[in-house]
Design a protein around this motif. Structure first.
Motif, PDB file in Angstrom:
ATOM      1  N   MET A  70       0.831  -1.187   0.000  1.00 31.20           N
ATOM      2  CA  MET A  70       0.000   0.000   0.000  1.00 31.20           C
ATOM      3  C   MET A  70       0.869   1.242   0.000  1.00 31.20           C
ATOM      4  O   MET A  70       1.887   1.299   0.695  1.00 31.20           O
ATOM      5  CB  MET A  70      -0.893   0.007   1.243  1.00 31.20           C
ATOM      6  CG  MET A  70      -1.818   1.171   1.320  1.00 31.20           C
ATOM      7  SD  MET A  70      -2.863   0.997   2.783  1.00 31.20           S
ATOM      8  CE  MET A  70      -3.525   2.635   2.842  1.00 31.20           C
ATOM      9  N   LEU A  71       0.452   2.222  -0.792  1.00 29.29           N
ATOM     10  CA  LEU A  71       1.120   3.515  -0.858  1.00 29.29           C
ATOM     11  C   LEU A  71       0.296   4.540  -0.103  1.00 29.29           C
ATOM     12  O   LEU A  71      -0.922   4.620  -0.285  1.00 29.29           O
ATOM     13  CB  LEU A  71       1.269   3.950  -2.320  1.00 29.29           C
ATOM     14  CG  LEU A  71       1.874   5.329  -2.570  1.00 29.29           C
ATOM     15  CD1 LEU A  71       3.343   5.349  -2.148  1.00 29.29           C
ATOM     16  CD2 LEU A  71       1.741   5.700  -4.034  1.00 29.29           C
ATOM     17  N   TYR A  72       0.959   5.302   0.772  1.00 28.60           N
ATOM     18  CA  TYR A  72       0.314   6.404   1.471  1.00 28.60           C
ATOM     19  C   TYR A  72       1.289   7.565   1.485  1.00 28.60           C
ATOM     20  O   TYR A  72       2.322   7.501   2.163  1.00 28.60           O
ATOM     21  CB  TYR A  72      -0.078   6.006   2.896  1.00 28.60           C
ATOM     22  CG  TYR A  72      -0.760   7.125   3.645  1.00 28.60           C
ATOM     23  CD1 TYR A  72      -2.089   7.429   3.399  1.00 28.60           C
ATOM     24  CD2 TYR A  72      -0.062   7.892   4.568  1.00 28.60           C
ATOM     25  CE1 TYR A  72      -2.710   8.458   4.061  1.00 28.60           C
ATOM     26  CE2 TYR A  72      -0.683   8.922   5.239  1.00 28.60           C
ATOM     27  CZ  TYR A  72      -2.005   9.213   4.989  1.00 28.60           C
ATOM     28  OH  TYR A  72      -2.609  10.246   5.641  1.00 28.60           O
ATOM     29  N   ASP A  73       0.996   8.610   0.696  1.00 29.08           N
ATOM     30  CA  ASP A  73       1.875   9.758   0.545  1.00 29.08           C
ATOM     31  C   ASP A  73       3.236   9.256   0.049  1.00 29.08           C
ATOM     32  O   ASP A  73       3.309   8.662  -1.011  1.00 29.08           O
ATOM     33  CB  ASP A  73       1.952  10.536   1.851  1.00 29.08           C
ATOM     34  CG  ASP A  73       2.507  11.939   1.659  1.00 29.08           C
ATOM     35  OD1 ASP A  73       2.381  12.492   0.543  1.00 29.08           O
ATOM     36  OD2 ASP A  73       3.087  12.497   2.609  1.00 29.08           O
ATOM     37  N   ASN A  74       4.318   9.454   0.808  1.00 31.46           N
ATOM     38  CA  ASN A  74       5.612   8.938   0.348  1.00 31.46           C
ATOM     39  C   ASN A  74       6.043   7.703   1.129  1.00 31.46           C
ATOM     40  O   ASN A  74       7.201   7.313   1.105  1.00 31.46           O
ATOM     41  CB  ASN A  74       6.689  10.021   0.400  1.00 31.46           C
ATOM     42  CG  ASN A  74       7.101  10.374   1.812  1.00 31.46           C
ATOM     43  OD1 ASN A  74       6.355  10.177   2.759  1.00 31.46           O
ATOM     44  ND2 ASN A  74       8.299  10.905   1.945  1.00 31.46           N
TER      45      ASN A  74
END
Length: 119
Positions: A70-74
């Motif tokens: 999962m990607l969250y912001d950087n």
């Protein structure tokens, strides 16, 4: 005073927020260190399942592990299975598209490091 305040507010509207980093689907070169500091290398393949989620598969030495990510912001995180253990890795997305992070697995003390570089 009203003109200064209005000018300041107008200036704030011109500020563009920083763009969140993205992670691209594809194959990455893997370089990392184990808990004991020994080095390992291999490849990882990321397949996007949405704008913020994906699946990931690592091939390092004779080991293969699979997980979800999962990607969250950087920040880019993945939970994975390695043999009978469950692992977690948290990467920071770099401006060049590489991922730099630290990992651990259940039942072990400590952490390792890993860098994924797009091929």
């Amino acid at each position: 005073m009203k003109k200064i305040l209005a000018g300041a507010l107008l200036g704030l509207g011109l500020v563009v927020p920083a763009q969140a980093q993205t992670v691209n689907a594809g194959t990455y070169n893997v370089k990392g260190t184990n808990f004991d500091g020994s080095a390992y290398s291999g490849t990882a393949t990321i397949e996007l399942t949405s704008e913020t989620t994906c699946s990931i598969e690592w091939h390092t030495g004779t080991a293969t592990s699979n997980g979800i990510c999962m990607l969250y912001d950087n920040a880019f995180a993945a939970g994975y299975v390695l043999g009978d253990a469950i692992g977690l890795i948290v990467y920071q997305v770099q401006s060049d598209g590489s991922l730099e992070g630290a990992w651990t697995i259940s039942g072990k003390d400590g952490s390792g490091t890993e860098i994924l570089t797009p091929q």
